[in-house]
Design a protein around this motif. Structure first.
Motif, PDB file in Angstrom:
ATOM      1  N   ASN A 194     -13.219  86.995 -64.594  1.00 30.83           N
ATOM      2  CA  ASN A 194     -14.477  87.935 -64.396  1.00 30.83           C
ATOM      3  C   ASN A 194     -15.813  87.051 -64.318  1.00 30.83           C
ATOM      4  O   ASN A 194     -16.662  87.435 -63.482  1.00 30.83           O
ATOM      5  CB  ASN A 194     -14.566  88.975 -65.625  1.00 30.83           C
ATOM      6  CG  ASN A 194     -14.098  90.386 -65.528  1.00 30.83           C
ATOM      7  OD1 ASN A 194     -13.747  90.433 -64.283  1.00 30.83           O
ATOM      8  ND2 ASN A 194     -13.567  90.870 -66.525  1.00 30.83           N
ATOM      9  N   ILE A 195     -15.961  85.972 -65.178  1.00 32.00           N
ATOM     10  CA  ILE A 195     -17.215  85.489 -65.231  1.00 32.00           C
ATOM     11  C   ILE A 195     -17.276  84.799 -63.587  1.00 32.00           C
ATOM     12  O   ILE A 195     -18.381  84.835 -63.069  1.00 32.00           O
ATOM     13  CB  ILE A 195     -17.413  84.381 -66.307  1.00 32.00           C
ATOM     14  CG1 ILE A 195     -17.760  85.081 -67.402  1.00 32.00           C
ATOM     15  CG2 ILE A 195     -18.388  83.279 -65.804  1.00 32.00           C
ATOM     16  CD1 ILE A 195     -18.081  84.288 -68.820  1.00 32.00           C
ATOM     17  N   PRO A 196     -16.416  83.852 -63.185  1.00 30.30           N
ATOM     18  CA  PRO A 196     -16.680  83.241 -61.725  1.00 30.30           C
ATOM     19  C   PRO A 196     -16.961  84.323 -60.845  1.00 30.30           C
ATOM     20  O   PRO A 196     -17.576  84.297 -59.820  1.00 30.30           O
ATOM     21  CB  PRO A 196     -15.518  82.405 -61.614  1.00 30.30           C
ATOM     22  CG  PRO A 196     -14.422  82.926 -62.725  1.00 30.30           C
ATOM     23  CD  PRO A 196     -15.228  83.324 -63.714  1.00 30.30           C
ATOM     24  N   TYR A 197     -15.810  85.073 -60.752  1.00 32.39           N
ATOM     25  CA  TYR A 197     -15.665  86.029 -59.493  1.00 32.39           C
ATOM     26  C   TYR A 197     -16.762  87.247 -59.515  1.00 32.39           C
ATOM     27  O   TYR A 197     -17.411  87.437 -58.293  1.00 32.39           O
ATOM     28  CB  TYR A 197     -14.207  86.575 -59.156  1.00 32.39           C
ATOM     29  CG  TYR A 197     -13.255  85.472 -59.048  1.00 32.39           C
ATOM     30  CD1 TYR A 197     -13.394  84.955 -57.753  1.00 32.39           C
ATOM     31  CD2 TYR A 197     -12.373  85.054 -60.135  1.00 32.39           C
ATOM     32  CE1 TYR A 197     -12.544  83.751 -57.223  1.00 32.39           C
ATOM     33  CE2 TYR A 197     -11.334  84.164 -59.716  1.00 32.39           C
ATOM     34  CZ  TYR A 197     -11.424  83.696 -58.450  1.00 32.39           C
ATOM     35  OH  TYR A 197     -10.701  82.308 -58.179  1.00 32.39           O
ATOM     36  N   ASN A 198     -16.986  87.912 -60.778  1.00 34.05           N
ATOM     37  CA  ASN A 198     -17.850  88.822 -60.603  1.00 34.05           C
ATOM     38  C   ASN A 198     -19.331  88.300 -60.362  1.00 34.05           C
ATOM     39  O   ASN A 198     -20.142  88.691 -59.665  1.00 34.05           O
ATOM     40  CB  ASN A 198     -17.837  89.589 -61.803  1.00 34.05           C
ATOM     41  CG  ASN A 198     -17.022  90.883 -61.829  1.00 34.05           C
ATOM     42  OD1 ASN A 198     -17.162  91.929 -61.222  1.00 34.05           O
ATOM     43  ND2 ASN A 198     -15.912  90.506 -62.460  1.00 34.05           N
ATOM     44  N   GLY A 199     -19.557  87.160 -61.084  1.00 32.11           N
ATOM     45  CA  GLY A 199     -20.995  86.421 -61.046  1.00 32.11           C
ATOM     46  C   GLY A 199     -21.056  86.019 -59.535  1.00 32.11           C
ATOM     47  O   GLY A 199     -22.192  86.091 -59.059  1.00 32.11           O
ATOM     48  N   LEU A 200     -20.367  85.040 -59.154  1.00 33.97           N
ATOM     49  CA  LEU A 200     -20.449  84.366 -57.823  1.00 33.97           C
ATOM     50  C   LEU A 200     -20.407  85.408 -56.697  1.00 33.97           C
ATOM     51  O   LEU A 200     -21.216  85.216 -55.678  1.00 33.97           O
ATOM     52  CB  LEU A 200     -19.668  83.247 -57.598  1.00 33.97           C
ATOM     53  CG  LEU A 200     -19.859  82.129 -58.446  1.00 33.97           C
ATOM     54  CD1 LEU A 200     -18.492  81.201 -58.278  1.00 33.97           C
ATOM     55  CD2 LEU A 200     -21.042  81.499 -58.495  1.00 33.97           C
ATOM     56  N   SER A 201     -19.816  86.450 -56.853  1.00 34.36           N
ATOM     57  CA  SER A 201     -19.694  87.419 -55.817  1.00 34.36           C
ATOM     58  C   SER A 201     -21.168  88.087 -55.384  1.00 34.36           C
ATOM     59  O   SER A 201     -21.350  88.298 -54.305  1.00 34.36           O
ATOM     60  CB  SER A 201     -18.777  88.468 -55.980  1.00 34.36           C
ATOM     61  OG  SER A 201     -19.066  89.658 -57.052  1.00 34.36           O
ATOM     62  N   VAL A 202     -21.859  88.223 -56.636  1.00 30.79           N
ATOM     63  CA  VAL A 202     -23.380  88.586 -56.410  1.00 30.79           C
ATOM     64  C   VAL A 202     -24.089  87.739 -55.952  1.00 30.79           C
ATOM     65  O   VAL A 202     -24.936  87.615 -55.059  1.00 30.79           O
ATOM     66  CB  VAL A 202     -23.582  89.207 -57.788  1.00 30.79           C
ATOM     67  CG1 VAL A 202     -25.369  89.688 -57.435  1.00 30.79           C
ATOM     68  CG2 VAL A 202     -22.860  90.630 -58.084  1.00 30.79           C
ATOM     69  N   VAL A 203     -24.256  86.590 -56.587  1.00 36.09           N
ATOM     70  CA  VAL A 203     -25.037  85.356 -56.317  1.00 36.09           C
ATOM     71  C   VAL A 203     -24.883  84.973 -54.904  1.00 36.09           C
ATOM     72  O   VAL A 203     -25.741  84.362 -54.436  1.00 36.09           O
ATOM     73  CB  VAL A 203     -25.259  84.479 -57.421  1.00 36.09           C
ATOM     74  CG1 VAL A 203     -25.804  83.192 -57.033  1.00 36.09           C
ATOM     75  CG2 VAL A 203     -25.475  84.844 -58.578  1.00 36.09           C
ATOM     76  N   LEU A 204     -23.690  84.683 -54.621  1.00 32.43           N
ATOM     77  CA  LEU A 204     -23.252  84.094 -53.184  1.00 32.43           C
ATOM     78  C   LEU A 204     -23.152  85.278 -52.120  1.00 32.43           C
ATOM     79  O   LEU A 204     -22.705  84.916 -50.969  1.00 32.43           O
ATOM     80  CB  LEU A 204     -22.231  83.139 -53.421  1.00 32.43           C
ATOM     81  CG  LEU A 204     -22.293  82.202 -54.279  1.00 32.43           C
ATOM     82  CD1 LEU A 204     -21.080  81.100 -54.171  1.00 32.43           C
ATOM     83  CD2 LEU A 204     -23.531  81.335 -53.893  1.00 32.43           C
ATOM     84  N   ASP A 205     -23.232  86.378 -52.479  1.00 32.19           N
ATOM     85  CA  ASP A 205     -22.863  87.599 -51.668  1.00 32.19           C
ATOM     86  C   ASP A 205     -21.564  87.340 -50.924  1.00 32.19           C
ATOM     87  O   ASP A 205     -21.490  87.258 -49.662  1.00 32.19           O
ATOM     88  CB  ASP A 205     -23.753  87.687 -50.668  1.00 32.19           C
ATOM     89  CG  ASP A 205     -24.085  88.726 -49.619  1.00 32.19           C
ATOM     90  OD1 ASP A 205     -23.285  89.804 -49.980  1.00 32.19           O
ATOM     91  OD2 ASP A 205     -24.597  88.771 -48.559  1.00 32.19           O
ATOM     92  N   ALA A 206     -20.410  87.388 -51.518  1.00 33.29           N
ATOM     93  CA  ALA A 206     -19.180  86.927 -50.963  1.00 33.29           C
ATOM     94  C   ALA A 206     -18.104  87.932 -51.749  1.00 33.29           C
ATOM     95  O   ALA A 206     -18.203  88.006 -52.833  1.00 33.29           O
ATOM     96  CB  ALA A 206     -19.095  85.755 -51.382  1.00 33.29           C
ATOM     97  N   LEU A 207     -17.000  88.083 -50.794  1.00 31.94           N
ATOM     98  CA  LEU A 207     -15.786  88.780 -51.467  1.00 31.94           C
ATOM     99  C   LEU A 207     -14.785  87.449 -51.945  1.00 31.94           C
ATOM    100  O   LEU A 207     -15.238  86.251 -51.817  1.00 31.94           O
ATOM    101  CB  LEU A 207     -15.004  89.384 -50.317  1.00 31.94           C
ATOM    102  CG  LEU A 207     -15.704  90.457 -49.476  1.00 31.94           C
ATOM    103  CD1 LEU A 207     -14.698  90.951 -48.433  1.00 31.94           C
ATOM    104  CD2 LEU A 207     -16.272  91.515 -50.320  1.00 31.94           C
TER     105      LEU A 207
END
Length: 312
Positions: A194-207
């Motif tokens: 959850n921490i890497p994928y949820n966080g980075l998906s928002v910050v980096l605007d990525a799937l």
């Protein structure tokens, strides 16, 4: 036959509740904005395991009208937990249990303050599912739930009979259920994803597939996972390197996925930053361990969340 209440009939609660009703169980759904539609039209579920429609469901928009149930599934976003003190006392039987299917760390403690620690079970969902329209759930992949008994300070208490009973109900739906002896370990393990994928998906605007395909983003994913493992170790829970590899492999195989936090951000809903990022950071810092990359992600998400709320 055990009765179930679904508190939060969205992508997660709607899917699991619909599967329980389809299997013949007595299920009661609490809804907010979708109430009128679902009360008239029911629920639609699209799924790789088979599409189905429930034209008639027991839908409510007021807990005062709901019966007290044996198992109350909390499937709200943690940002709405402030509603639980008014909701839970009305819908859980005196000998019933509250099953908390929420992301993050420390969520059971909030529920225990309302209904008592002896009536709380935690659950971790490994589910790719989205609500695509009122009363319309699109299940993409997975669905497994891991259950664990909650006790204060997250001591290891093993597997209870009521966990086995809930498992038997979910077994009838075809949803895989794992029973965990250690809820705190299970929660830290879920945070590895959850921490890497949820966080980075928002910050980096990525799937998720974009994060895995780019070498720089993938390194960042792995570094964040290592930090979560360090945080877990600081709290007395050991997660193996092979578990990190399992999560990476799992994500590569998963269809391109827009995480729940990315959806919330794009819909300008409040983000689950505190339970998913803040609570793990504070738990590690309490025992003298800093998680710098996770802290940076937390601070970025707090900024984006605050800016988003100003745009409403």
């Amino acid at each position: 036959m055990r009765s179930y209440a679904i508190i939060g009939t969205g992508a997660l609660g709607g899917y699991y509740g619909a599967k329980l009703q389809q299997a013949g169980l007595d299920v009661h759904f609490l809804l907010n904005t979708d109430y009128e539609y679902v009360n008239l039209n029911g629920l639609i579920v699209e799924s790789p395991t088979g599409d189905f429609t429930l034209p008639c469901v027991k839908a409510y928009n007021d807990t005062a009208k709901m019966p007290a149930c044996d198992v109350v599934i909390v499937a709200l976003k943690t940002t709405h937990n402030y509603l639980l003190p008014k909701i839970l006392p009305n819908v859980v039987k005196d000998d019933g249990v509250v099953l908390v299917l929420q992301n993050g760390l420390g969520v059971e403690e909030e529920v225990a303050d309302i209904v008592g620690a002896d009536r709380v079970i935690g659950g971790l969902c490994f589910l790719c599912s989205n609500k695509v329209a009122p009363g319309h759930i699109r299940h993409l992949d997975y669905g497994e739930i891991k259950l664990g008994e909650y006790v204060p300070d997250y001591q290891v208490v093993g597997i209870s009979e009521r966990m086995r009973q809930i498992k038997s109900d979910f077994d009838s739906t075809g949803i895989p259920i794992l029973l965990a002896e250690d809820l705190l370990l299970a929660r830290w393990q879920k945070l590895v994803w959850n921490i890497p994928y949820n966080g980075l998906s928002v910050v980096l605007d990525a799937l998720t597939d974009e994060l895995m395909a780019d070498p720089h983003a993938r390194v960042l994913v792995e570094q964040l996972m290592q930090e979560v493992v360090a945080g877990a170790a600081a709290c007395g829970r050991i997660i193996s390197d092979s578990f990190i590899q399992k999560m990476l492999d799992y994500t590569v195989k998963t269809k391109p996925y827009r995480t729940s936090m990315k959806i919330d951000y794009e819909e300008r809903r409040s983000l689950e930053v505190e339970t998913m990022f803040g609570n793990p950071l504070r738990a590690a810092q309490k025992v003298g361990v800093n998680l710098p990359k996770t802290a940076m992600l937390y601070q970025q998400l707090k900024f984006l969340d605050a800016r988003n709320s100003q745009k409403k």
